[in-house]
Design a protein around this motif. Structure first.
Motif, PDB file in Angstrom:
ATOM      1  N   ASN A   1       0.839  -1.209   0.000  1.00 32.56           N
ATOM      2  CA  ASN A   1       0.000   0.000   0.000  1.00 32.56           C
ATOM      3  C   ASN A   1       0.866   1.247   0.000  1.00 32.56           C
ATOM      4  N   LEU A   2       1.880   1.276   0.872  1.00 29.81           N
ATOM      5  CA  LEU A   2       2.727   2.476   0.982  1.00 29.81           C
ATOM      6  C   LEU A   2       3.467   2.752  -0.331  1.00 29.81           C
ATOM      7  N   VAL A   3       3.921   1.676  -0.970  1.00 26.31           N
ATOM      8  CA  VAL A   3       4.605   1.847  -2.263  1.00 26.31           C
ATOM      9  C   VAL A   3       3.633   2.431  -3.289  1.00 26.31           C
ATOM     10  N   GLN A   4       2.399   1.908  -3.297  1.00 25.09           N
ATOM     11  CA  GLN A   4       1.400   2.431  -4.236  1.00 25.09           C
ATOM     12  C   GLN A   4       1.094   3.902  -3.964  1.00 25.09           C
ATOM     13  N   PHE A   5       1.021   4.267  -2.683  1.00 28.85           N
ATOM     14  CA  PHE A   5       0.775   5.675  -2.343  1.00 28.85           C
ATOM     15  C   PHE A   5       1.904   6.541  -2.903  1.00 28.85           C
ATOM     16  N   ALA A   6       3.145   6.065  -2.728  1.00 30.66           N
ATOM     17  CA  ALA A   6       4.301   6.835  -3.203  1.00 30.66           C
ATOM     18  C   ALA A   6       4.225   7.020  -4.723  1.00 30.66           C
ATOM     19  N   VAL A   7       3.897   5.941  -5.422  1.00 35.13           N
ATOM     20  CA  VAL A   7       3.841   5.993  -6.887  1.00 35.13           C
ATOM     21  C   VAL A   7       2.694   6.903  -7.351  1.00 35.13           C
ATOM     22  N   MET A   8       1.532   6.755  -6.715  1.00 34.36           N
ATOM     23  CA  MET A   8       0.389   7.593  -7.098  1.00 34.36           C
ATOM     24  C   MET A   8       0.658   9.056  -6.746  1.00 34.36           C
ATOM     25  N   GLY A   9       1.276   9.289  -5.586  1.00 33.53           N
ATOM     26  CA  GLY A   9       1.593  10.653  -5.166  1.00 33.53           C
ATOM     27  C   GLY A   9       2.569  11.314  -6.127  1.00 33.53           C
ATOM     28  N   ALA A  10       3.532  10.525  -6.612  1.00 35.11           N
ATOM     29  CA  ALA A  10       4.517  11.075  -7.549  1.00 35.11           C
ATOM     30  C   ALA A  10       3.853  11.451  -8.866  1.00 35.11           C
ATOM     31  N   ALA A  11       2.960  10.580  -9.345  1.00 32.55           N
ATOM     32  CA  ALA A  11       2.239  10.888 -10.594  1.00 32.55           C
ATOM     33  C   ALA A  11       1.419  12.168 -10.414  1.00 32.55           C
ATOM     34  N   TYR A  12       0.805  12.280  -9.245  1.00 33.70           N
ATOM     35  CA  TYR A  12       0.003  13.470  -8.944  1.00 33.70           C
ATOM     36  C   TYR A  12       0.883  14.721  -8.906  1.00 33.70           C
ATOM     37  N   ALA A  13       2.063  14.617  -8.274  1.00 34.43           N
ATOM     38  CA  ALA A  13       2.962  15.764  -8.175  1.00 34.43           C
ATOM     39  C   ALA A  13       3.473  16.185  -9.554  1.00 34.43           C
ATOM     40  N   ARG A  14       3.705  15.209 -10.437  1.00 29.61           N
ATOM     41  CA  ARG A  14       4.168  15.553 -11.784  1.00 29.61           C
ATOM     42  C   ARG A  14       3.133  16.441 -12.467  1.00 29.61           C
ATOM     43  N   THR A  15       1.856  16.115 -12.266  1.00 26.65           N
ATOM     44  CA  THR A  15       0.783  16.898 -12.888  1.00 26.65           C
ATOM     45  C   THR A  15       0.470  18.181 -12.114  1.00 26.65           C
ATOM     46  N   ALA A  16       0.157  18.023 -10.820  1.00 26.98           N
ATOM     47  CA  ALA A  16      -0.330  19.179 -10.057  1.00 26.98           C
ATOM     48  C   ALA A  16       0.770  20.205  -9.821  1.00 26.98           C
ATOM     49  N   LEU A  17       2.039  19.751  -9.687  1.00 29.08           N
ATOM     50  CA  LEU A  17       3.127  20.682  -9.357  1.00 29.08           C
ATOM     51  C   LEU A  17       4.087  20.891 -10.527  1.00 29.08           C
TER      52      LEU A  17
ATOM     53  N   LEU B   1       6.274  18.903 -11.977  1.00 29.51           N
ATOM     54  CA  LEU B   1       7.636  18.436 -11.716  1.00 29.51           C
ATOM     55  C   LEU B   1       7.936  17.239 -12.616  1.00 29.51           C
ATOM     56  N   ASP B   2       9.187  17.135 -13.084  1.00 34.25           N
ATOM     57  CA  ASP B   2       9.550  16.008 -13.938  1.00 34.25           C
ATOM     58  C   ASP B   2       9.796  14.753 -13.120  1.00 34.25           C
ATOM     59  N   ARG B   3      10.481  14.946 -11.995  1.00 33.84           N
ATOM     60  CA  ARG B   3      10.928  13.793 -11.219  1.00 33.84           C
ATOM     61  C   ARG B   3      10.802  14.147  -9.741  1.00 33.84           C
ATOM     62  N   PRO B   4       9.573  14.049  -9.201  1.00 34.53           N
ATOM     63  CA  PRO B   4       9.344  14.478  -7.822  1.00 34.53           C
ATOM     64  C   PRO B   4      10.192  13.673  -6.828  1.00 34.53           C
ATOM     65  N   ARG B   5      10.650  14.369  -5.777  1.00 35.87           N
ATOM     66  CA  ARG B   5      11.369  13.710  -4.685  1.00 35.87           C
ATOM     67  C   ARG B   5      10.328  13.134  -3.724  1.00 35.87           C
ATOM     68  N   VAL B   6      10.457  11.861  -3.430  1.00 32.94           N
ATOM     69  CA  VAL B   6       9.452  11.139  -2.642  1.00 32.94           C
ATOM     70  C   VAL B   6      10.081  10.608  -1.360  1.00 32.94           C
ATOM     71  N   ALA B   7       9.402  10.772  -0.222  1.00 32.80           N
ATOM     72  CA  ALA B   7       9.899  10.225   1.040  1.00 32.80           C
ATOM     73  C   ALA B   7       8.778   9.522   1.789  1.00 32.80           C
TER      74      ALA B   7
ATOM     75  N   PRO C   1       9.499   7.674 -12.912  1.00 27.81           N
ATOM     76  CA  PRO C   1       9.825   9.111 -12.904  1.00 27.81           C
ATOM     77  C   PRO C   1       9.656   9.737 -11.521  1.00 27.81           C
ATOM     78  N   MET C   2      10.452   9.288 -10.563  1.00 21.96           N
ATOM     79  CA  MET C   2      10.435   9.852  -9.216  1.00 21.96           C
ATOM     80  C   MET C   2      11.770   9.519  -8.561  1.00 21.96           C
ATOM     81  N   ALA C   3      12.153  10.306  -7.548  1.00 19.87           N
ATOM     82  CA  ALA C   3      13.424  10.066  -6.853  1.00 19.87           C
ATOM     83  C   ALA C   3      13.110   9.774  -5.390  1.00 19.87           C
ATOM     84  N   PHE C   4      13.309   8.527  -4.963  1.00 17.67           N
ATOM     85  CA  PHE C   4      13.032   8.179  -3.572  1.00 17.67           C
ATOM     86  C   PHE C   4      14.199   8.644  -2.706  1.00 17.67           C
ATOM     87  N   THR C   5      13.884   9.466  -1.687  1.00 17.93           N
ATOM     88  CA  THR C   5      14.964  10.056  -0.883  1.00 17.93           C
ATOM     89  C   THR C   5      15.045   9.462   0.522  1.00 17.93           C
TER      90      THR C   5
END
Lengths: 343, 343
Positions: free
Chosen positions: A157-173, A175-181, A210-214
């Motif tokens: 679930n947490l991995v899916q949240f990270a992936v969905m959140g990154a896709a959302y950030a690419r669109t809403a913000l 960003l090409d490669r959102p930093r995810v934590a 297309p995301m950078a896990f930090t």
């Protein structure tokens, strides 16, 4: 853009009522000439209210809904009235393809339950996650999810949240490669629960997305602008979000108390008012309005119940942006990619 | 008070070093003429530093410790050096009955591990909980626990935290019947996890204890002063505490940025400085200093690492108060009472 982007709006939801919703729609329409709306609610009331917004008229279609969902109504009760309520019919418009996204400022739990039942989740997603934008010290807001839809989560679930959140950030913000934590109680690899450590391990190997896990982020750094997406279970996310809101209000209350403690400080306050106004604008929830349910076969945006017309306009423009960028497809692709890699 | 209350102090712990610790001890000694100290650390260095505090000399005994615990040292490593480090010997002084409480501003994880190993937990308590005082809008601070010692908890743990926190609030905040709540993501009975609902059920039937269980509290109300004790698992507690700290700093940073945005606002800031100073005092961690490990056979108080002399003095006075009120015995009695009722 030749084609119009159409948003279904629950015209009856929210504390400000129909007038605020229409004011918000008029503002959004002025900013984006390609937008059109499906206004869902009491037809006579909407028609009457539209008279104050002549410019909106030609860009609006009305769907009559005889009933509304109460702000304290249980999701289980609301679900049964989905076919007659403004909220239920707003979601249905997305399901039927009559609108690209649904926006409501009504009861969050009912909206979630109805959206899930009507639109269903993307294959592989058990429950949709609720994501919101938090103000930060950085150049952009920060996406945080889940905020209460899923109180208990496993690593997948947490991995899916990270992936969905990154896709959302690419669109809403944009960003090409959102930093995810991942939200945790320390930044060292050994900190936290087995579930969080497992999720971190999986995200570290997701470098093809297309995301950078930090790594991990602690509660005291949520607003620093050091990451773009913060993923967590719904319990800690809800606690963190509400604690942040409550603390901001607490500090503002103390500040108000301090400024009114003497004539001198009252004068100082008046002089520095443009400055405190800047602060107020930055923290105003209307400027960060629009939470979204991620993981559904369709876009559903939740506005703050107390949003003003600016807040509603922001939620509508956010919804339009997500439609234009085809967020649902993006999420499906990214989830497919990470599942394929795991398999 | 005829007899002296003696506190063991890790003289080498904390970012400010020996000088700040001794300044703090001198301040506490001035406020409480019955206090005496066992200063644990490098004897030569302590003797030299004591020369600036002639009034402190007669009320101090020195215990030499050749080594110190590093601020990043792992608890597992620190434990092995308990007999030669200032932190280890400070805790040992409590175990040997040479002091009523131990105070350290050093490494939290190491302090927790050493304290648990040396003092052991009260019968029935699996792991001690870390409790701190949060500033609030009410008449007193709010006790919150656990703050990170126990990432996963069952209902029995949460009940014990509530009972221990209430005993702590009776002493530290001078309350007869503290109001106690469980941190949750909603206030309705059905909200949250099974564990939290189970804990609430048990606390509702604990009306024979000197505390008033008020149900659930959400993150946005932590600082409102509506309850005196907030119990939660260490994961959510740590997230909430750090989010509150981070948000307060975030708002302060925005305020600073706003005040320095123009000449006018700089002038306004200078005029209203006494007011913003009030705010700063209210939020200053030094004025709420002293977290405590509850559930041990002995008192161990953790000062903020970055505390100044006022903060250290507050932690020392808090420790003395807990010794005088015999907090450890109180907790044992209350836990015995709730276990007896449950059996």
């Amino acid at each position: 853009m030749a084609e119009s982007t159409r948003i279904a709006v629950d015209a009856m939801g929210g504390d400000g009522g129909l007038a605020v919703i229409l004011d918000g729609a008029a503002r959004a329409a002025a900013d984006r000439p390609d937008l059109s709306f499906l206004l869902v609610g009491d037809e006579a009331a909407i028609r009457a209210a539209l008279e104050s917004h002549p410019a909106l008229g030609p860009r609006v279609e009305i769907v009559h809904a005889p009933e509304t969902v109460g702000s304290d109504e249980k999701p289980s009760t609301a679900i049964r009235r989905a076919r007659v309520t403004s909220m239920g019919l707003t979601i249905d418009a997305v399901k039927q393809g009559r609108a690209g996204a649904a926006v409501s400022a009504g009861n969050t739990g009912a909206l979630m339950a109805m959206a899930k039942l009507s639109l269903r989740t993307i294959p592989g997603i058990d429950r949709p996650a609720l994501a919101a934008l938090l103000p930060s010290l950085g150049d952009n807001d920060t996406v945080m999810l889940d905020l209460g839809a899923n109180t208990e989560c496993d690593a997948r679930n947490l991995v899916q949240f990270a992936v969905m959140g990154a896709a959302y950030a690419r669109t809403a913000l944009d960003l090409d490669r959102p930093r995810v934590a991942l939200l945790n109680i320390g930044t060292e690899d050994l900190k936290g629960t087995d579930i969080i450590r497992d999720a971190a391990q999986r995200l570290r190997s997701a470098s093809h997305l297309p995301m950078a896990f930090t790594g991990f982020i602690e509660g005291d750094r949520l607003s620093r602008g050091q990451v773009d997406v913060i993923a967590c279970d719904g319990f800690s996310g809800n606690i963190a979000l509400k604690t942040a809101e409550g603390t901001a209000r607490f500090v503002a209350d103390l500040l108000r108390r301090a400024f009114s403690s003497s004539i001198r400080s009252k004068i100082g306050f008046l002089i520095s008012r443009p400055a405190t106004q800047l602060l107020r604008d930055h923290l105003d929830p209307n400027n960060h309005n629009g939470a979204i349910f991620l993981g559904l076969n369709g876009l559903v945006v939740k506005s703050h119940g107390g949003a003003n017309a600016i807040g509603i306009a922001n939620a509508l423009k956010l919804a339009a942006k997500l439609v234009d960028d085809d967020l649902t497809r993006r999420i499906g692709e990214d989830l497919g990619n990470i599942e394929a890699r795991a398999a």
